[in-house]
Design a protein around this motif. Structure first.
Motif, PDB file in Angstrom:
ATOM      1  N   TYR A  83       0.827  -1.204   0.000  1.00 25.76           N
ATOM      2  CA  TYR A  83       0.000   0.000   0.000  1.00 25.76           C
ATOM      3  C   TYR A  83       0.859   1.250   0.000  1.00 25.76           C
ATOM      4  O   TYR A  83       0.573   2.224  -0.712  1.00 25.76           O
ATOM      5  CB  TYR A  83      -0.906   0.018   1.236  1.00 25.76           C
ATOM      6  CG  TYR A  83      -2.007  -1.011   1.248  1.00 25.76           C
ATOM      7  CD1 TYR A  83      -2.216  -1.853   0.164  1.00 25.76           C
ATOM      8  CD2 TYR A  83      -2.851  -1.144   2.346  1.00 25.76           C
ATOM      9  CE1 TYR A  83      -3.225  -2.802   0.170  1.00 25.76           C
ATOM     10  CE2 TYR A  83      -3.868  -2.093   2.365  1.00 25.76           C
ATOM     11  CZ  TYR A  83      -4.051  -2.922   1.282  1.00 25.76           C
ATOM     12  OH  TYR A  83      -5.053  -3.853   1.299  1.00 25.76           O
ATOM     13  N   VAL A  86       2.381   1.851  -3.455  1.00 25.10           N
ATOM     14  CA  VAL A  86       1.386   2.370  -4.395  1.00 25.10           C
ATOM     15  C   VAL A  86       1.087   3.835  -4.088  1.00 25.10           C
ATOM     16  O   VAL A  86       1.028   4.679  -4.997  1.00 25.10           O
ATOM     17  CB  VAL A  86       0.091   1.531  -4.327  1.00 25.10           C
ATOM     18  CG1 VAL A  86      -1.017   2.195  -5.148  1.00 25.10           C
ATOM     19  CG2 VAL A  86       0.349   0.128  -4.835  1.00 25.10           C
ATOM     20  N   GLY A 177      -5.941   5.489  -5.986  1.00 23.00           N
ATOM     21  CA  GLY A 177      -4.922   4.568  -6.473  1.00 23.00           C
ATOM     22  C   GLY A 177      -4.999   3.211  -5.791  1.00 23.00           C
ATOM     23  O   GLY A 177      -4.897   2.162  -6.448  1.00 23.00           O
ATOM     24  N   LEU A 178      -5.189   3.218  -4.469  1.00 19.39           N
ATOM     25  CA  LEU A 178      -5.287   1.957  -3.736  1.00 19.39           C
ATOM     26  C   LEU A 178      -6.546   1.185  -4.119  1.00 19.39           C
ATOM     27  O   LEU A 178      -6.541  -0.055  -4.136  1.00 19.39           O
ATOM     28  CB  LEU A 178      -5.265   2.232  -2.230  1.00 19.39           C
ATOM     29  CG  LEU A 178      -3.934   2.732  -1.666  1.00 19.39           C
ATOM     30  CD1 LEU A 178      -4.085   3.115  -0.207  1.00 19.39           C
ATOM     31  CD2 LEU A 178      -2.843   1.676  -1.832  1.00 19.39           C
ATOM     32  N   TYR A 181      -5.758  -0.597  -7.180  1.00 19.65           N
ATOM     33  CA  TYR A 181      -4.841  -1.684  -6.849  1.00 19.65           C
ATOM     34  C   TYR A 181      -5.604  -2.880  -6.294  1.00 19.65           C
ATOM     35  O   TYR A 181      -5.383  -4.035  -6.707  1.00 19.65           O
ATOM     36  CB  TYR A 181      -3.815  -1.184  -5.843  1.00 19.65           C
ATOM     37  CG  TYR A 181      -2.900  -2.251  -5.290  1.00 19.65           C
ATOM     38  CD1 TYR A 181      -1.882  -2.796  -6.063  1.00 19.65           C
ATOM     39  CD2 TYR A 181      -3.059  -2.716  -3.982  1.00 19.65           C
ATOM     40  CE1 TYR A 181      -1.046  -3.778  -5.554  1.00 19.65           C
ATOM     41  CE2 TYR A 181      -2.230  -3.688  -3.465  1.00 19.65           C
ATOM     42  CZ  TYR A 181      -1.227  -4.217  -4.248  1.00 19.65           C
ATOM     43  OH  TYR A 181      -0.410  -5.192  -3.742  1.00 19.65           O
ATOM     44  N   ARG A 247      -5.505  -2.260 -13.684  1.00 17.18           N
ATOM     45  CA  ARG A 247      -4.051  -2.026 -13.782  1.00 17.18           C
ATOM     46  C   ARG A 247      -3.743  -0.855 -14.713  1.00 17.18           C
ATOM     47  O   ARG A 247      -2.812  -0.071 -14.456  1.00 17.18           O
ATOM     48  CB  ARG A 247      -3.350  -3.290 -14.265  1.00 17.18           C
ATOM     49  CG  ARG A 247      -3.219  -4.371 -13.202  1.00 17.18           C
ATOM     50  CD  ARG A 247      -2.251  -5.454 -13.644  1.00 17.18           C
ATOM     51  NE  ARG A 247      -2.763  -6.200 -14.797  1.00 17.18           N
ATOM     52  CZ  ARG A 247      -3.477  -7.323 -14.714  1.00 17.18           C
ATOM     53  NH1 ARG A 247      -3.754  -7.835 -13.536  1.00 17.18           N
ATOM     54  NH2 ARG A 247      -3.892  -7.936 -15.806  1.00 17.18           N
ATOM     55  N   LEU A 250      -4.534   2.361 -12.841  1.00 14.68           N
ATOM     56  CA  LEU A 250      -3.500   2.610 -11.834  1.00 14.68           C
ATOM     57  C   LEU A 250      -2.215   3.084 -12.493  1.00 14.68           C
ATOM     58  O   LEU A 250      -1.547   3.994 -11.978  1.00 14.68           O
ATOM     59  CB  LEU A 250      -3.255   1.331 -11.030  1.00 14.68           C
ATOM     60  CG  LEU A 250      -2.196   1.426  -9.923  1.00 14.68           C
ATOM     61  CD1 LEU A 250      -2.561   2.503  -8.912  1.00 14.68           C
ATOM     62  CD2 LEU A 250      -2.033   0.079  -9.219  1.00 14.68           C
ATOM     63  N   THR A 254       0.216   6.743 -11.908  1.00 17.15           N
ATOM     64  CA  THR A 254       1.538   6.628 -11.298  1.00 17.15           C
ATOM     65  C   THR A 254       2.622   7.070 -12.267  1.00 17.15           C
ATOM     66  O   THR A 254       2.411   7.170 -13.472  1.00 17.15           O
ATOM     67  CB  THR A 254       1.803   5.181 -10.859  1.00 17.15           C
ATOM     68  OG1 THR A 254       1.705   4.316 -12.007  1.00 17.15           O
ATOM     69  CG2 THR A 254       0.792   4.732  -9.828  1.00 17.15           C
ATOM     70  N   LEU A 258       4.507  -0.556 -11.348  1.00 16.28           N
ATOM     71  CA  LEU A 258       4.178  -1.259 -10.111  1.00 16.28           C
ATOM     72  C   LEU A 258       4.028  -2.750 -10.362  1.00 16.28           C
ATOM     73  O   LEU A 258       3.313  -3.439  -9.628  1.00 16.28           O
ATOM     74  CB  LEU A 258       2.875  -0.692  -9.523  1.00 16.28           C
ATOM     75  CG  LEU A 258       2.883   0.797  -9.159  1.00 16.28           C
ATOM     76  CD1 LEU A 258       1.507   1.235  -8.687  1.00 16.28           C
ATOM     77  CD2 LEU A 258       3.922   1.076  -8.076  1.00 16.28           C
TER      78      LEU A 258
END
Length: 445
Positions: A83, A86, A177-178, A181, A247, A250, A254, A258
């Motif tokens: 976490y 990320v 974002g989490l 994920y 994905r 996300l 970023t 990741l």
């Protein structure tokens, strides 16, 4: 006696000190001006005190208990865990809109911190002889009913609100974002369950085809099995697509890959602190509303300005009266201003109640999901035992292949639902942390 009905009147004979003070200010701006005049430090006094919740210094620096509380917050995410990694990647790629808004608010506050100083500017007028007369005008408020103090209080509260907005948007971005994920992990795990089921059902279909060819089963059973296989294949495909979409979203949030990050992270239980961000924002907006009310009250009062005009014909001083206008709605305006503190208190109380209700609801739902997960694990164990029994009974001819397929289908759906529960529970814990603003360190914002 001078005419008080005019905007300005000469008063050098009544108050020679003001003329000297004005020239002192002019001397600070125009070298050589005001020489030979006694300096009395006009404008050098301390600025009026600002509200204790947010203070604005002469340098435009805002000191606020709300901002200090935000900066002292610590994230519940372990930086070394999945976490935390990320969250770090998401923050690094942020556009920083809220941070830019905070910088603008700070610059505005810095400008307002000097509003108690006199205003100096040119004054050009056309004389009765048709010529232009230019002079330098210095204007200083002697009494404004607290208007400038209210302006500074508003600017300081505006910085507070901007800081709270930055904390809120930063936590929202990390949560977004989490959430993607978790969605990717959940869809990937469910896709694995679905793909195992597809593989098993494919084997059952092969056996059913042989049984049909051998006359042990009819075509209707084969069609039922083929339909169940097609449904499971569609489910597996949808899971894989959901994982890919999560994905991709996300990755768009970023600044780095990741790919090597996976797994869940155990988070601490909610301790009832810190105070929810919605409550802090309500308090900051309440201080800003109170400053607006103070400014509106000051505008109802008369103000007195001192002026000094320096031109070719010498130095002239004057006093100006402004504000204090009365209309038939002034009484209602004053009542509205007096009712503002009560309104602010009620808004703060409502914000606290709403935030606590949301957190309580999330915690209750999370406990319910955890109970369902524990119960579901037992149900899944029993379903697996029944599947093993059906398999043994099928081998000795006591169960049909279609009955075994139906039992396996129930097991596959139960396993798939069980996989989702832990991710839903993890998402609820993150939502509670989001409400409290505990997803990002205050020093990181």
């Amino acid at each position: 006696m001078p005419n008080l009905h005019s905007k300005y009147f000469r008063f050098g004979a009544l108050c020679p000190g003001l003329m000297a003070l004005s020239v002192t200010l002019l001397a600070a701006c125009v070298p050589g001006a005001g020489q030979g005049v006694t300096k009395m430090g006009f404008g050098r006094g301390a600025a009026p005190a600002d509200p204790p919740t947010a203070q604005l210094s002469r340098q435009g620096e805002v000191t606020s208990s709300l901002i200090d509380e935000l900066q002292s917050r610590r994230s519940i995410l372990d930086p070394a865990g999945p976490y935390g990694q990320v969250a770090s990647a998401v923050l690094d790629a942020g556009a920083g809109v809220a941070a830019a808004e905070l910088r603008v608010a700070r610059l505005k506050a810095e400008a307002k911190s000097k509003n108690w100083l006199p205003k100096i500017g040119p004054d050009v007028s056309l004389t009765s002889l048709g010529t232009l007369a230019a002079s330098i005008l210095i204007d200083q408020a002697l009494f404004d009913g607290g208007a400038r103090k209210a302006e500074r209080a508003y600017a300081a509260a505006d910085v507070e609100v901007a800081a709270i907005t930055l904390a809120t948007e930063t936590n929202n971005r990390v949560y977004a974002g989490l959430k993607q994920y978790l969605a990717a992990l959940r869809a990937t795990d469910q896709a694995m369950v679905s793909e195992r089921s597809v593989s098993r059902l494919t084997e059952f279909e092969r056996i059913m085809r042989l049984r049909v060819e051998g006359g042990l089963s009819d075509r209707s059973e084969e069609r039922v099995l083929s339909q169940k296989l097609a449904e499971m294949q569609a489910m597996a495909s949808a899971d894989r697509q959901s994982a890919a979409n999560a994905r991709a979203e996300l990755a768009a949030m970023t600044s780095r890959s990741l790919a090597g990050i996976s797994g869940l992270q155990v988070l601490p239980q909610d301790q009832g602190a810190p105070e929810p961000l919605a409550v802090i924002k309500s308090r900051g907006e309440g201080q800003r509303t109170l400053a607006e009310a103070q400014l509106a009250r000051a505008q109802l009062l008369p103000g007195v300005n001192a002026t000094a005009r320096v031109g070719e014909d010498g130095v002239h001083g004057g006093l100006g009266l402004s504000g204090g206008n009365f209309d038939f709605g002034s009484s209602a305006t004053r009542e509205a201003i007096e009712a503002t503190p009560d309104l602010v208190d009620r808004r703060n109380a409502q914000a606290a109640e709403d935030a606590n209700r949301r957190i309580t609801a999330l915690a209750s739902e999370m406990q319910s999901l955890q109970s369902r997960e524990a119960q579901g694990a037992e149900v899944l164990r029993q379903t697996a035992a029944n599947l093993s029994m059906f398999t043994e009974q099928y081998k000795v001819g006591r169960r049909s292949l279609l009955e075994l397929v139906q039992q396996y289908e129930s097991f596959a759906h139960a396993e798939r639902d069980q996989v989702a529960l832990k991710y839903l529970s993890a998402d609820l814990r993150l939502q509670i942390a989001l409400e409290r603003g505990a997803l990002v360190d205050g020093a990181r914002m």
